[in-house]
Design a protein around this motif. Structure first.
Motif, short mmCIF file in Angstrom:
data_model
loop_
_atom_site.label_atom_id
_atom_site.label_comp_id
_atom_site.label_asym_id
_atom_site.label_seq_id
_atom_site.Cartn_x
_atom_site.Cartn_y
_atom_site.Cartn_z
N GLN A 7 2.62 -13.25 -10.35
CA GLN A 7 2.00 -13.11 -9.04
C GLN A 7 2.93 -12.40 -8.06
OE1 GLN A 7 0.88 -17.06 -7.83
NE2 GLN A 7 -0.73 -17.23 -9.37
N VAL A 8 4.20 -12.76 -8.07
CA VAL A 8 5.16 -12.19 -7.13
C VAL A 8 5.36 -10.70 -7.38
CG1 VAL A 8 7.58 -12.21 -6.39
CG2 VAL A 8 6.35 -14.37 -6.66
N VAL A 9 5.55 -10.28 -8.62
CA VAL A 9 5.80 -8.85 -8.88
C VAL A 9 4.56 -8.02 -8.58
CG1 VAL A 9 7.72 -9.19 -10.49
CG2 VAL A 9 5.40 -9.02 -11.38
N LYS A 10 3.37 -8.56 -8.85
CA LYS A 10 2.14 -7.83 -8.51
C LYS A 10 2.01 -7.68 -6.99
CE LYS A 10 -0.83 -8.78 -12.49
NZ LYS A 10 0.01 -9.38 -13.47
N HIS A 11 2.35 -8.74 -6.28
CA HIS A 11 2.26 -8.70 -4.82
C HIS A 11 3.27 -7.70 -4.25
CE1 HIS A 11 1.25 -11.37 -1.12
NE2 HIS A 11 1.22 -10.10 -0.81
N ILE A 12 4.47 -7.65 -4.80
CA ILE A 12 5.47 -6.68 -4.35
C ILE A 12 4.96 -5.25 -4.57
CG2 ILE A 12 7.76 -5.71 -4.81
CD1 ILE A 12 8.71 -8.62 -5.32
N ALA A 13 4.37 -4.99 -5.73
CA ALA A 13 3.82 -3.65 -6.02
C ALA A 13 2.72 -3.30 -5.03
CB ALA A 13 3.31 -3.60 -7.46
N ASN A 14 1.86 -4.25 -4.72
CA ASN A 14 0.79 -4.00 -3.74
C ASN A 14 1.35 -3.72 -2.36
OD1 ASN A 14 -1.21 -4.33 -5.67
ND2 ASN A 14 -1.50 -6.49 -5.23
N LEU A 15 2.37 -4.49 -1.96
CA LEU A 15 3.00 -4.27 -0.66
C LEU A 15 3.71 -2.92 -0.62
CD1 LEU A 15 4.33 -7.83 0.22
CD2 LEU A 15 2.62 -6.51 1.48
N ASN A 16 4.27 -2.49 -1.73
CA ASN A 16 4.88 -1.16 -1.80
C ASN A 16 3.87 -0.09 -1.38
OD1 ASN A 16 7.52 -1.68 -2.57
ND2 ASN A 16 7.12 -1.45 -4.75
N VAL A 17 2.66 -0.19 -1.91
CA VAL A 17 1.62 0.79 -1.59
C VAL A 17 1.25 0.69 -0.11
CG1 VAL A 17 -0.77 1.47 -2.05
CG2 VAL A 17 0.73 0.83 -3.94
N GLU A 18 1.03 -0.53 0.36
CA GLU A 18 0.65 -0.71 1.77
C GLU A 18 1.71 -0.17 2.71
OE1 GLU A 18 -0.99 -4.55 2.99
OE2 GLU A 18 -1.31 -5.01 0.87
N ILE A 19 2.97 -0.42 2.40
CA ILE A 19 4.07 0.08 3.24
C ILE A 19 4.10 1.60 3.22
CG2 ILE A 19 6.59 0.22 3.41
CD1 ILE A 19 6.59 -2.77 2.44
N SER A 20 4.00 2.18 2.05
CA SER A 20 4.05 3.63 1.92
C SER A 20 2.91 4.29 2.68
CB SER A 20 3.99 4.02 0.44
OG SER A 20 4.05 5.42 0.30
N VAL A 21 1.70 3.77 2.55
CA VAL A 21 0.54 4.33 3.25
C VAL A 21 0.68 4.14 4.75
CG1 VAL A 21 -1.95 4.02 3.62
CG2 VAL A 21 -1.03 4.08 1.30
N SER A 22 1.06 2.95 5.15
CA SER A 22 1.20 2.65 6.58
C SER A 22 2.25 3.55 7.24
CB SER A 22 1.57 1.19 6.76
OG SER A 22 1.78 0.88 8.11
N GLU A 23 3.37 3.72 6.59
CA GLU A 23 4.45 4.49 7.19
C GLU A 23 4.22 6.00 7.09
OE1 GLU A 23 8.10 2.94 5.58
OE2 GLU A 23 7.97 1.15 6.83
N SER A 24 3.34 6.45 6.22
CA SER A 24 3.04 7.88 6.14
C SER A 24 2.13 8.31 7.28
CB SER A 24 2.40 8.23 4.79
OG SER A 24 1.10 7.68 4.73
N ARG A 25 1.38 7.37 7.86
CA ARG A 25 0.47 7.67 8.96
C ARG A 25 1.13 7.53 10.32
NH1 ARG A 25 -4.26 3.74 7.96
NH2 ARG A 25 -3.41 3.18 5.97
N LYS A 26 2.21 6.82 10.42
CA LYS A 26 2.83 6.52 11.70
C LYS A 26 4.28 6.99 11.69
CE LYS A 26 0.28 2.17 11.92
NZ LYS A 26 0.44 0.74 12.01
N GLU A 27 4.84 6.98 12.85
CA GLU A 27 6.26 7.30 12.98
C GLU A 27 7.12 6.04 12.98
OE1 GLU A 27 7.85 10.26 13.12
OE2 GLU A 27 5.94 11.19 12.65
N GLN A 28 6.50 4.90 12.74
CA GLN A 28 7.25 3.64 12.82
C GLN A 28 7.22 2.91 11.48
OE1 GLN A 28 5.34 1.53 15.95
NE2 GLN A 28 3.56 0.97 14.74
N GLN A 29 8.10 1.93 11.36
CA GLN A 29 8.20 1.12 10.15
C GLN A 29 7.08 0.08 10.12
OE1 GLN A 29 10.95 0.99 7.75
NE2 GLN A 29 11.26 3.04 8.53
N ALA A 30 6.65 -0.26 8.94
CA ALA A 30 5.66 -1.33 8.75
C ALA A 30 6.43 -2.64 8.63
CB ALA A 30 4.82 -1.05 7.52
N ASN A 31 6.96 -3.12 9.75
CA ASN A 31 7.88 -4.25 9.74
C ASN A 31 7.28 -5.53 9.18
OD1 ASN A 31 9.99 -2.74 10.77
ND2 ASN A 31 9.38 -3.13 12.89
N ASP A 32 6.04 -5.85 9.54
CA ASP A 32 5.42 -7.08 9.02
C ASP A 32 5.29 -7.03 7.50
OD1 ASP A 32 5.22 -8.10 11.57
OD2 ASP A 32 3.11 -7.58 11.82
#
Length: 171
Positions: free
Chosen positions: A18-43
């Motif tokens: 569960q943990v490694v799958k969740h980390i992989a999913n968060l990797n995608v969310e962070i990458s997408v979020s930060e590609s659209r903005k000039e700021q970090q996806a801190n949460d």
């Protein structure tokens, strides 16, 4: 006792998946979020950091972040656990003695690596050490204690000591 520890290992493997799958999913969310903005996806990064902390308590890991903000996580024996948006699975294989060995399989299921003996720290290693090493030693020492006690008890009994004159008190 060993079967209970075996079940605990099974629980850890499920949690690790569960943990490694969740980390992989968060990797995608962070990458997408930060590609659209000039700021970090801190949460999102905080959530991923918490998952990494939990993962490192269970098994020993190393990780690094690439330029897109995605983590690669390696486990015992440098086995790949997370690479960007992909995660590998923790599986269990019972040996001849019925005790689980921990394996990591790649997402296609083509490759599996036994990491049981490669772990150097973490809660999972501790449970495996108790099951495979400490428990056997404790059982052997308990058997020796029981043998010595029964031998001493029987030695005293053979000498004929007993109730003697106290046997007829209530008569």
């Amino acid at each position: 006792f060993k079967s209970g520890l075996n079940e605990q290992i099974k629980t850890y493997a499920s949690e690790l998946n569960q943990v490694v799958k969740h980390i992989a999913n968060l990797n995608v969310e962070i990458s997408v979020s930060e590609s659209r903005k000039e700021q970090q996806a801190n949460d999102l990064r905080d959530r991923r950091d918490l998952l990494l902390s939990n993962l490192s308590k269970i098994i020993d890991i190393d990780y690094f972040e690439d330029e897109r903000g995605m983590l690669s996580v390696r486990g015992p024996g440098t086995v790949l656990l997370v690479d960007g948006n992909h995660s590998n699975d923790f599986t269990l294989e019972a040996g001849d003695n019925g005790l689980y060995q921990v394996h990591v399989k790649n997402s296609s299921g083509e490759f599996s690596q036994n990491i049981t003996e490669k772990m150097s720290s973490g809660e999972l290693k501790a449970v495996i050490d108790v099951r495979d090493n400490l428990l056997s030693d404790l059982i052997e020492r308990n058997d020796q204690l029981a043998y010595k006690f029964s031998k001493s008890f029987n030695d005293v009994h053979r000498q004929g000591f007993g109730l003697g004159e106290f046997a007829n008190i209530n008569q």
